[in-house]
Design a protein around this motif. Structure first.
Motif, PDB file in Angstrom:
ATOM      1  N   GLY A  97       0.820  -1.196   0.000  1.00 26.91           N
ATOM      2  CA  GLY A  97       0.000   0.000   0.000  1.00 26.91           C
ATOM      3  C   GLY A  97       0.855   1.247   0.000  1.00 26.91           C
ATOM      4  N   ARG A  98       0.349   2.283  -0.620  1.00 27.08           N
ATOM      5  CA  ARG A  98       0.979   3.594  -0.599  1.00 27.08           C
ATOM      6  C   ARG A  98      -0.115   4.603  -0.263  1.00 27.08           C
ATOM      7  NH1 ARG A  98       4.296   0.335  -0.530  1.00 27.08           N
ATOM      8  NH2 ARG A  98       6.097   0.031  -1.914  1.00 27.08           N
ATOM      9  N   ILE A  99       0.004   5.248   0.898  1.00 27.44           N
ATOM     10  CA  ILE A  99      -0.980   6.230   1.327  1.00 27.44           C
ATOM     11  C   ILE A  99      -0.316   7.601   1.324  1.00 27.44           C
ATOM     12  CG2 ILE A  99      -2.499   6.975   3.198  1.00 27.44           C
ATOM     13  CD1 ILE A  99      -2.673   4.045   4.086  1.00 27.44           C
ATOM     14  N   VAL A 100      -0.908   8.525   0.600  1.00 24.72           N
ATOM     15  CA  VAL A 100      -0.358   9.879   0.453  1.00 24.72           C
ATOM     16  C   VAL A 100      -1.375  10.874   1.009  1.00 24.72           C
ATOM     17  CG1 VAL A 100       0.577  11.589  -1.142  1.00 24.72           C
ATOM     18  CG2 VAL A 100       0.813   9.138  -1.658  1.00 24.72           C
ATOM     19  N   ASN A 101      -0.998  11.590   2.041  1.00 24.62           N
ATOM     20  CA  ASN A 101      -1.871  12.594   2.647  1.00 24.62           C
ATOM     21  C   ASN A 101      -1.439  13.991   2.212  1.00 24.62           C
ATOM     22  OD1 ASN A 101      -3.301  10.600   4.043  1.00 24.62           O
ATOM     23  ND2 ASN A 101      -1.917  10.682   5.788  1.00 24.62           N
ATOM     24  N   VAL A 102      -2.356  14.712   1.605  1.00 26.47           N
ATOM     25  CA  VAL A 102      -2.044  16.056   1.121  1.00 26.47           C
ATOM     26  C   VAL A 102      -2.138  17.039   2.281  1.00 26.47           C
ATOM     27  CG1 VAL A 102      -2.645  17.897  -0.476  1.00 26.47           C
ATOM     28  CG2 VAL A 102      -2.858  15.504  -1.190  1.00 26.47           C
ATOM     29  N   LEU A 124       0.014   6.571  11.996  1.00 23.97           N
ATOM     30  CA  LEU A 124      -0.291   5.446  11.120  1.00 23.97           C
ATOM     31  C   LEU A 124       0.985   4.802  10.598  1.00 23.97           C
ATOM     32  CD1 LEU A 124      -2.444   3.734   9.753  1.00 23.97           C
ATOM     33  CD2 LEU A 124      -2.487   5.392   7.878  1.00 23.97           C
ATOM     34  N   ALA A 125       1.956   5.624  10.252  1.00 23.04           N
ATOM     35  CA  ALA A 125       3.237   5.086   9.785  1.00 23.04           C
ATOM     36  C   ALA A 125       3.911   4.269  10.878  1.00 23.04           C
ATOM     37  CB  ALA A 125       4.145   6.233   9.332  1.00 23.04           C
ATOM     38  N   LYS A 126       3.821   4.758  12.108  1.00 21.31           N
ATOM     39  CA  LYS A 126       4.386   4.028  13.241  1.00 21.31           C
ATOM     40  C   LYS A 126       3.727   2.665  13.385  1.00 21.31           C
ATOM     41  CE  LYS A 126       5.076   4.416  18.258  1.00 21.31           C
ATOM     42  NZ  LYS A 126       4.873   5.301  19.439  1.00 21.31           N
ATOM     43  N   GLU A 127       2.410   2.641  13.257  1.00 16.55           N
ATOM     44  CA  GLU A 127       1.666   1.390  13.400  1.00 16.55           C
ATOM     45  C   GLU A 127       1.984   0.410  12.277  1.00 16.55           C
ATOM     46  OE1 GLU A 127      -2.947  -0.079  14.206  1.00 16.55           O
ATOM     47  OE2 GLU A 127      -2.436   2.054  14.199  1.00 16.55           O
ATOM     48  N   GLN A 170       4.871   0.243  10.630  1.00 20.30           N
ATOM     49  CA  GLN A 170       6.309   0.045  10.490  1.00 20.30           C
ATOM     50  C   GLN A 170       6.615  -1.439  10.266  1.00 20.30           C
ATOM     51  OE1 GLN A 170       8.120   2.996  10.812  1.00 20.30           O
ATOM     52  NE2 GLN A 170       9.762   1.880   9.819  1.00 20.30           N
ATOM     53  N   GLY A 171       7.503  -1.712   9.318  1.00 16.65           N
ATOM     54  CA  GLY A 171       7.891  -3.085   9.029  1.00 16.65           C
ATOM     55  C   GLY A 171       7.038  -3.765   7.979  1.00 16.65           C
ATOM     56  N   THR A 172       5.981  -3.086   7.524  1.00 17.29           N
ATOM     57  CA  THR A 172       5.155  -3.628   6.446  1.00 17.29           C
ATOM     58  C   THR A 172       5.521  -2.937   5.139  1.00 17.29           C
ATOM     59  OG1 THR A 172       3.341  -2.011   6.549  1.00 17.29           O
ATOM     60  CG2 THR A 172       3.294  -3.838   8.142  1.00 17.29           C
ATOM     61  N   ASN A 173       4.921  -3.393   4.061  1.00 13.18           N
ATOM     62  CA  ASN A 173       5.123  -2.749   2.762  1.00 13.18           C
ATOM     63  C   ASN A 173       3.972  -1.789   2.452  1.00 13.18           C
ATOM     64  OD1 ASN A 173       6.468  -2.155   0.378  1.00 13.18           O
ATOM     65  ND2 ASN A 173       5.502  -3.822  -0.747  1.00 13.18           N
ATOM     66  N   ILE A 174       3.422  -1.196   3.510  1.00 13.05           N
ATOM     67  CA  ILE A 174       2.403  -0.152   3.369  1.00 13.05           C
ATOM     68  C   ILE A 174       3.036   1.138   3.873  1.00 13.05           C
ATOM     69  CG2 ILE A 174       0.092   0.636   3.990  1.00 13.05           C
ATOM     70  CD1 ILE A 174      -0.623  -2.312   4.517  1.00 13.05           C
ATOM     71  N   GLY A 226       6.423   7.653   6.963  1.00  9.71           N
ATOM     72  CA  GLY A 226       6.137   8.635   7.999  1.00  9.71           C
ATOM     73  C   GLY A 226       6.871   9.946   7.836  1.00  9.71           C
ATOM     74  N   LYS A 227       7.093  10.375   6.589  1.00  6.32           N
ATOM     75  CA  LYS A 227       7.834  11.608   6.316  1.00  6.32           C
ATOM     76  C   LYS A 227       6.899  12.691   5.763  1.00  6.32           C
ATOM     77  CE  LYS A 227      11.751   9.646   7.413  1.00  6.32           C
ATOM     78  NZ  LYS A 227      12.440   9.999   8.686  1.00  6.32           N
ATOM     79  N   PHE A 228       7.419  13.918   5.762  1.00  2.00           N
ATOM     80  CA  PHE A 228       6.682  15.092   5.310  1.00  2.00           C
ATOM     81  C   PHE A 228       7.498  15.756   4.209  1.00  2.00           C
ATOM     82  CE2 PHE A 228       5.206  19.591   6.749  1.00  2.00           C
ATOM     83  CZ  PHE A 228       4.224  19.614   5.765  1.00  2.00           C
ATOM     84  N   PHE A 229       6.999  15.709   2.985  1.00  2.22           N
ATOM     85  CA  PHE A 229       7.769  16.162   1.829  1.00  2.22           C
ATOM     86  C   PHE A 229       7.299  17.515   1.320  1.00  2.22           C
ATOM     87  CE2 PHE A 229       8.820  11.743   1.932  1.00  2.22           C
ATOM     88  CZ  PHE A 229      10.056  11.633   1.329  1.00  2.22           C
ATOM     89  N   ALA A 230       8.240  18.243   0.757  1.00  5.46           N
ATOM     90  CA  ALA A 230       7.934  19.487   0.063  1.00  5.46           C
ATOM     91  C   ALA A 230       7.542  19.182  -1.375  1.00  5.46           C
ATOM     92  CB  ALA A 230       9.157  20.406   0.078  1.00  5.46           C
ATOM     93  N   GLU A 231       6.983  20.180  -2.039  1.00  6.63           N
ATOM     94  CA  GLU A 231       6.745  20.024  -3.474  1.00  6.63           C
ATOM     95  C   GLU A 231       8.098  19.911  -4.172  1.00  6.63           C
ATOM     96  OE1 GLU A 231       6.266  24.513  -2.675  1.00  6.63           O
ATOM     97  OE2 GLU A 231       5.927  22.600  -1.645  1.00  6.63           O
ATOM     98  N   MET A 232       8.183  19.006  -5.128  1.00 10.34           N
ATOM     99  CA  MET A 232       9.473  18.660  -5.728  1.00 10.34           C
ATOM    100  C   MET A 232      10.091  19.822  -6.491  1.00 10.34           C
ATOM    101  SD  MET A 232       8.686  14.710  -6.829  1.00 10.34           S
ATOM    102  CE  MET A 232      10.287  14.397  -7.542  1.00 10.34           C
ATOM    103  N   ARG A 233       9.273  20.716  -7.036  1.00  8.09           N
ATOM    104  CA  ARG A 233       9.831  21.822  -7.825  1.00  8.09           C
ATOM    105  C   ARG A 233      10.677  22.750  -6.965  1.00  8.09           C
ATOM    106  NH1 ARG A 233       4.359  23.134  -7.423  1.00  8.09           N
ATOM    107  NH2 ARG A 233       4.020  24.688  -5.801  1.00  8.09           N
ATOM    108  N   LYS A 234      10.395  22.784  -5.645  1.00  2.00           N
ATOM    109  CA  LYS A 234      11.100  23.713  -4.771  1.00  2.00           C
ATOM    110  C   LYS A 234      12.588  23.383  -4.673  1.00  2.00           C
ATOM    111  CE  LYS A 234       9.220  25.659  -1.209  1.00  2.00           C
ATOM    112  NZ  LYS A 234       8.632  25.976   0.105  1.00  2.00           N
ATOM    113  N   PHE A 235      12.908  22.080  -4.632  1.00  2.00           N
ATOM    114  CA  PHE A 235      14.288  21.657  -4.470  1.00  2.00           C
ATOM    115  C   PHE A 235      14.797  20.826  -5.634  1.00  2.00           C
ATOM    116  CE2 PHE A 235      12.505  22.085  -0.156  1.00  2.00           C
ATOM    117  CZ  PHE A 235      13.354  23.081   0.332  1.00  2.00           C
ATOM    118  N   GLY A 236      13.972  20.649  -6.648  1.00  2.73           N
ATOM    119  CA  GLY A 236      14.396  19.881  -7.809  1.00  2.73           C
ATOM    120  C   GLY A 236      14.375  18.389  -7.585  1.00  2.73           C
ATOM    121  N   GLY A 237      13.701  17.951  -6.535  1.00  5.01           N
ATOM    122  CA  GLY A 237      13.589  16.527  -6.235  1.00  5.01           C
ATOM    123  C   GLY A 237      12.869  16.303  -4.922  1.00  5.01           C
ATOM    124  N   PRO A 238      12.694  15.056  -4.518  1.00  8.19           N
ATOM    125  CA  PRO A 238      11.949  14.760  -3.292  1.00  8.19           C
ATOM    126  C   PRO A 238      12.783  15.057  -2.038  1.00  8.19           C
ATOM    127  CG  PRO A 238      12.756  12.727  -4.284  1.00  8.19           C
ATOM    128  CD  PRO A 238      13.101  13.829  -5.234  1.00  8.19           C
TER     129      PRO A 238
END
Length: 248
Positions: free
Chosen positions: A139-144, A179-182, A184-188, A231-243
Motif C-alpha cells: 500500500g501507498r498512502i499519500v496525505n495532502v 499510522l506510519a508508526k503502526e 512500520q515493518g510492512t510494505n504499506i 512517515g515523512k513530510f515532503f515538500a513540493e518537488m519543484r522547490k528543491f528539484g527533487g523529493p
C-alpha cells in the motif's frame, strides 16, 4: 511474469490538484485510477475529460464525511478489483471567512467542520481501505498537507493565520506519523506532502504554480519502491528539484 495491476484511488479528484494527481497516476503503466467526487456529475465530467485525452479511469461517488458512502465505495472496490493499492487523501477544505484572520474571531463551528473533513474523513477512508492493502501487504498512502502546518516554522512563517486550516492539517500530520508508526515493518508506506501554492479553486489565480506541478510529489510518493520513505513530510518537488523531506 506479469505484474498485477495496481488500483489507485484519489479522493476529491474531479478538479484541481486531485484531478492532476489522478491524471498523472493514470498515465503510468499498470495503474488503474478511480476518480471520486461527492456529486456524480462532477466525477463523470472529469472522467469524460480524461477519456478525451485517451486516459481511461474508473469513477465512483464518494463523500468522505459520510460513513455509508465510504462503505459503499469500499464494498465496490473489493468486489470490482479485490484490492486497493494506492490511496491519495486529497479531499480537503480551507475556509476563507474573514474570521479566519485571528484565533480570537474564528468560529468554532468552522474549526470543527474543517477538522472533520481534513482529519476525521482521512481516518475514515483509511480505516475502510487499509484492510484491502494489508491482504496483499502492499500500500501507498499519500496525505495532502501543507507547509503551513509545520510546527518547526509555524511561529515564524509569513502565511496567513488561517487557524481552522492550519490546526486541521496539524492533525493530519499527526495522523500520518501515528499510522506510519503502526505500519512500520510492512510494505504499506504512509507519507504526507505539501503541494505548495497552486492555481486551483483553493489557491486562486494569483498562485505561481499549476496543479500539475503540485501533483509531482504525490506521484513520487504513490509509487515508492519497497523500503521507501515512511512517515515523512515532503515538500513540493519543484522547490528543491527533487523529493526532499521537511521537518514536521
Amino acid at each position: 511474469m506479469s505484474v498485477p495491476q495496481k488500483i489507485a484511488l484519489v479522493t476529491g479528484s474531479h478538479k484541481g490538484l486531485g484531478y492532476a494527481i489522478a491524471r498523472k497516476l493514470a498515465q503510468q503503466d499498470n495503474i488503474q485510477v478511480v476518480v471520486t467526487s461527492r456529486k456524480e456529475q462532477d466525477g463523470l465530467t472529469a472522467q469524460q475529460r480524461l477519456a478525451a485525452e485517451g486516459i481511461q479511469v474508473a469513477y465512483h461517488t464518494l463523500d468522505v464525511n459520510d460513513d455509508s458512502s465510504v462503505q459503499q465505495l469500499t464494498t465496490w472496490a473489493q468486489q470490482t478489483y479485490g484490492r486497493v493499492d494506492i490511496l491519495v487523501n486529497n479531499a480537503g477544505v480551507n475556509p476563507s471567512q474573514p474570521e479566519e484572520a485571528s484565533l480570537l474571531t474564528v468560529q468554532l463551528e468552522t474549526m470543527l467542520s474543517t477538522f472533520s473533513t481534513n482529519v476525521l474523513a482521512v481516518a475514515r477512508i483509511t480505516q475502510a481501505l487499509l484492510p484491502l492493502m494489508q491482504t496483499h501487504n502492499y500500500g501507498r498512502i499519500v496525505n495532502v498537507s501543507t507547509e503551513m502546518a509545520s510546527l518547526t516554522t509555524l511561529g515564524s512563517d509569513y502565511y496567513p493565520l488561517s487557524p481552522s486550516y492550519r490546526l486541521s492539517k496539524l492533525g493530519l500530520n499527526g495522523l500520518t506519523v501515528l499510522l506510519a508508526k503502526e505500519l512500520q515493518g510492512t510494505n504499506i508506506l504512509v507519507n504526507a506532502y505539501s503541494p505548495g501554492w497552486m492555481k486551483t479553486d483553493m489557491g486562486g489565480s494569483d498562485a505561481p504554480f499549476t496543479a500539475d506541478e503540485g501533483a509531482e510529489t504525490a506521484l513520487y510518493l504513490a509509487t515508492l519502491p519497497e523500503h521507501g520513505a515512511q512517515g515523512k513530510f515532503f515538500a513540493e518537488m519543484r522547490k528543491f528539484g527533487g523529493p526532499i523531506a521537511l521537518q514536521w
